[in-house]
Design a protein around this motif. Sequence first.
Motif, PDB file in Angstrom:
ATOM      1  N   ASN A 148      -9.714   6.993   2.835  1.00 53.97           N
ATOM      2  CA  ASN A 148      -9.097   6.138   1.808  1.00 53.97           C
ATOM      3  C   ASN A 148      -7.768   6.714   1.327  1.00 53.97           C
ATOM      4  O   ASN A 148      -7.538   6.903   0.133  1.00 53.97           O
ATOM      5  CB  ASN A 148     -10.044   5.946   0.617  1.00 53.97           C
ATOM      6  CG  ASN A 148     -11.314   5.222   1.000  1.00 53.97           C
ATOM      7  OD1 ASN A 148     -11.299   4.334   1.844  1.00 53.97           O
ATOM      8  ND2 ASN A 148     -12.429   5.617   0.409  1.00 53.97           N
ATOM      9  N   ASP A 157     -12.054  -3.631  -9.550  1.00 57.85           N
ATOM     10  CA  ASP A 157     -11.638  -2.834 -10.694  1.00 57.85           C
ATOM     11  C   ASP A 157     -11.202  -3.735 -11.827  1.00 57.85           C
ATOM     12  O   ASP A 157     -10.243  -4.488 -11.695  1.00 57.85           O
ATOM     13  CB  ASP A 157     -10.481  -1.912 -10.287  1.00 57.85           C
ATOM     14  CG  ASP A 157     -10.186  -0.866 -11.351  1.00 57.85           C
ATOM     15  OD1 ASP A 157     -10.764  -0.974 -12.446  1.00 57.85           O
ATOM     16  OD2 ASP A 157      -9.388   0.040 -11.062  1.00 57.85           O
ATOM     17  N   LEU A 187      -3.566   3.515  -1.180  1.00 59.99           N
ATOM     18  CA  LEU A 187      -3.905   2.885  -2.450  1.00 59.99           C
ATOM     19  C   LEU A 187      -3.120   1.592  -2.593  1.00 59.99           C
ATOM     20  O   LEU A 187      -1.955   1.515  -2.170  1.00 59.99           O
ATOM     21  CB  LEU A 187      -3.593   3.814  -3.629  1.00 59.99           C
ATOM     22  CG  LEU A 187      -4.363   5.134  -3.686  1.00 59.99           C
ATOM     23  CD1 LEU A 187      -3.867   5.975  -4.853  1.00 59.99           C
ATOM     24  CD2 LEU A 187      -5.852   4.880  -3.808  1.00 59.99           C
ATOM     25  N   LEU A 188      -3.742   0.596  -3.188  1.00 62.64           N
ATOM     26  CA  LEU A 188      -3.069  -0.675  -3.439  1.00 62.64           C
ATOM     27  C   LEU A 188      -2.158  -0.529  -4.654  1.00 62.64           C
ATOM     28  O   LEU A 188      -2.612  -0.177  -5.744  1.00 62.64           O
ATOM     29  CB  LEU A 188      -4.091  -1.781  -3.680  1.00 62.64           C
ATOM     30  CG  LEU A 188      -3.511  -3.149  -4.056  1.00 62.64           C
ATOM     31  CD1 LEU A 188      -2.668  -3.708  -2.918  1.00 62.64           C
ATOM     32  CD2 LEU A 188      -4.627  -4.115  -4.413  1.00 62.64           C
ATOM     33  N   THR A 247     -10.729  -2.617   2.431  1.00 64.89           N
ATOM     34  CA  THR A 247     -11.286  -1.743   1.401  1.00 64.89           C
ATOM     35  C   THR A 247     -10.519  -1.806   0.090  1.00 64.89           C
ATOM     36  O   THR A 247     -11.094  -1.619  -0.987  1.00 64.89           O
ATOM     37  CB  THR A 247     -11.316  -0.298   1.899  1.00 64.89           C
ATOM     38  OG1 THR A 247      -9.978   0.123   2.222  1.00 64.89           O
ATOM     39  CG2 THR A 247     -12.181  -0.176   3.144  1.00 64.89           C
ATOM     40  N   GLU A 248      -9.204  -2.044   0.148  1.00 64.36           N
ATOM     41  CA  GLU A 248      -8.378  -1.969  -1.054  1.00 64.36           C
ATOM     42  C   GLU A 248      -7.937  -3.337  -1.565  1.00 64.36           C
ATOM     43  O   GLU A 248      -7.648  -3.475  -2.751  1.00 64.36           O
ATOM     44  CB  GLU A 248      -7.125  -1.116  -0.778  1.00 64.36           C
ATOM     45  CG  GLU A 248      -7.415   0.300  -0.335  1.00 64.36           C
ATOM     46  CD  GLU A 248      -8.100   1.116  -1.413  1.00 64.36           C
ATOM     47  OE1 GLU A 248      -7.845   0.844  -2.599  1.00 64.36           O
ATOM     48  OE2 GLU A 248      -8.884   2.016  -1.082  1.00 64.36           O
ATOM     49  N   THR A 284      -3.839   0.980   7.861  1.00 63.86           N
ATOM     50  CA  THR A 284      -3.435   0.010   6.841  1.00 63.86           C
ATOM     51  C   THR A 284      -4.192  -1.299   6.991  1.00 63.86           C
ATOM     52  O   THR A 284      -4.502  -1.962   5.993  1.00 63.86           O
ATOM     53  CB  THR A 284      -1.927  -0.247   6.918  1.00 63.86           C
ATOM     54  OG1 THR A 284      -1.584  -0.780   8.215  1.00 63.86           O
ATOM     55  CG2 THR A 284      -1.152   1.050   6.726  1.00 63.86           C
ATOM     56  N   LEU A 316     -11.497  -6.278  -4.344  1.00 61.36           N
ATOM     57  CA  LEU A 316     -11.043  -5.844  -5.660  1.00 61.36           C
ATOM     58  C   LEU A 316     -12.169  -6.006  -6.680  1.00 61.36           C
ATOM     59  O   LEU A 316     -12.611  -7.104  -6.958  1.00 61.36           O
ATOM     60  CB  LEU A 316      -9.826  -6.676  -6.095  1.00 61.36           C
ATOM     61  CG  LEU A 316      -8.542  -6.438  -5.305  1.00 61.36           C
ATOM     62  CD1 LEU A 316      -7.480  -7.413  -5.760  1.00 61.36           C
ATOM     63  CD2 LEU A 316      -8.053  -5.029  -5.469  1.00 61.36           C
ATOM     64  N   LEU A 344       0.843  -1.194   0.000  1.00 59.09           N
ATOM     65  CA  LEU A 344       0.000   0.000   0.000  1.00 59.09           C
ATOM     66  C   LEU A 344       0.876   1.241   0.000  1.00 59.09           C
ATOM     67  O   LEU A 344       1.983   1.235   0.552  1.00 59.09           O
ATOM     68  CB  LEU A 344      -0.916   0.011   1.225  1.00 59.09           C
ATOM     69  CG  LEU A 344      -1.810  -1.219   1.411  1.00 59.09           C
ATOM     70  CD1 LEU A 344      -2.545  -1.130   2.734  1.00 59.09           C
ATOM     71  CD2 LEU A 344      -2.793  -1.351   0.260  1.00 59.09           C
ATOM     72  N   ALA A 351      -7.340  -0.753   5.367  1.00 59.92           N
ATOM     73  CA  ALA A 351      -7.154  -0.702   3.913  1.00 59.92           C
ATOM     74  C   ALA A 351      -7.063  -2.096   3.305  1.00 59.92           C
ATOM     75  O   ALA A 351      -7.352  -2.274   2.121  1.00 59.92           O
ATOM     76  CB  ALA A 351      -5.897   0.102   3.578  1.00 59.92           C
ATOM     77  N   SER A 388       0.881   5.699   0.391  1.00 56.32           N
ATOM     78  CA  SER A 388       0.199   6.926   0.786  1.00 56.32           C
ATOM     79  C   SER A 388       1.197   8.071   0.768  1.00 56.32           C
ATOM     80  O   SER A 388       2.364   7.887   0.401  1.00 56.32           O
ATOM     81  CB  SER A 388      -0.441   6.780   2.170  1.00 56.32           C
ATOM     82  OG  SER A 388      -1.217   7.924   2.487  1.00 56.32           O
TER      83      SER A 388
END
Length: 529
Positions: A64, A400, A67-68, A393-394, A387, A398, A47, A390, A49
């Motif tokens: 948020n 996307d 980001l992954l 959530t990230e 984290t 998945l 991750l 995250a 940031s």
Amino acid sequence: MALLKSSFHIFLKSALPRGTTLLGTILSLDKTCITALSGDCVAHPLLISLANIHMATWLKSSSNTFLLTALLPVPKFVYKNKRMRGMLQDQLVHHCLNIILKLLKLAGQSSIMLSDPIGHSHYCFTVLASYIADTPEAMMLACIGGKTSPVTMAMYKEFGDAFQHEPQTRSKTLEQLEIICSCTHLDDLKEFFCEVQKFCLNGVDKPFWLDWLLAEPSQFFMPESLHHIHKEFWDHDVQWIILAVGGSEIDFRFSLIQPTTGYRHFYAGISKLKQVTGHCHRDVQQSIIAVSTDAAPPGVVVAVRTLMHFCYLVQSPCIDDKDLGHITVALDKFHVNKHVIITAGVHQGKGGKVINNWQILKLELMQNIIPSICNSGVIAQWSADVTEHAHITEVKTLQDPAITTITTRKSVVILIAPINRSEDLGVVGEEIAEEDEEIDDDMDDFPAELLSSSQRPGQPHPITSYFSITKILQEKEIGSVPIPLHSFVVRCTALNLAYDPSIKNATVNEITIMFGLPDLRLAIADFLH
């Protein structure tokens, strides 16, 4: 964040050209299971940031801010020696990080022009401000092996010392690696492994931070409250109190506490709790001293109380020189009184064996908290709670389709790569694992011409694109569409009902008789009118 006002930030600004913008990169790596109720696929989610984000915003899970970037593999090597397999795994992680972080390291060396939200261009340098990881990952990333601190030169027999040891610097590690590489050949794994053990290294010959400008492992591995404070409290402080008071007695005392809204009430006590969360740690901390004061030896209570006081002080969101003095006094007071814990026989290991040493790595890491606060700001800004959230959530959700997934049975690598959404929104990955014998039965409900249009060459199994199927069905003539309808598309979501209904068509009268609904016809008429 507080980093922008720390001594480390002042040093970085002085080392970079005047007028440049400093972008502090925050990374996080923690092995986790990325599947839920559908297998045991594990990976290292990387991750990323930005340290320029204000701490109050950064710490909110809803912001948020992480980001992954990639999912690093967790392979299983066939080498017989377990420690050799560990060395190969560590080398693979560093190799993956070198590939993924290449552009960030180049921007840290030669800078990059970036635009801000209002369109102004800035001359930016990306430096590694923090790497949030628990202790095993920190040792692996710092290239440290054995029972050694990842941030200092302290060995396991020195973990209980009441002073900070010499930091494990970047130059020291690289100097040791140079000596090892000069007398051994990297292809000879056994010989290389034997040599790195002499220097208490883990066998990584090319650390990912090797060519990252101003990256210093002893500085970017920050103390964080979840693993270094709350986990230490549960693994040691709580166990000392339970042994001093007695399991049944402390459970009884916790069960008598008046329930309070917002706090967990331990009806069955705390001695047999499993998989305790950070929130539960905080709830136990609220009461454990008051509950055990008159039942445990006074010296044990004093030692635990002073260590807890130290942990509370270091979690303050704002710390000045006066607070640093109080923090130092609290930690020194614990080291003065810690011998009572061993004397009382409550410092025990597996099987109830009394331990007469302080080989606890988290105690040694506490000596690095005050220098870290002076160097990089308060530790509250480096919380792993963000984290960990995250990962849900990230990582575990998945959705996307621009993420290409390469999977094996035990590990997953995800490579971020843009694709054309109009090509095939239903395909999110390519399997390279061993082929399963089972094939989904829901594909039998579609005509052959639809299935053939949604397959890709080289796939071990047919891959169904419900977006393409729905589009083809919409263009067919009325009466030629298979009934009942199974596939639907709502914007970017495709739904497929993968079952064969027992009732495919029926009149209103038949349904009225079948389900005993005499007013069904009237209800439908009212609804339509």
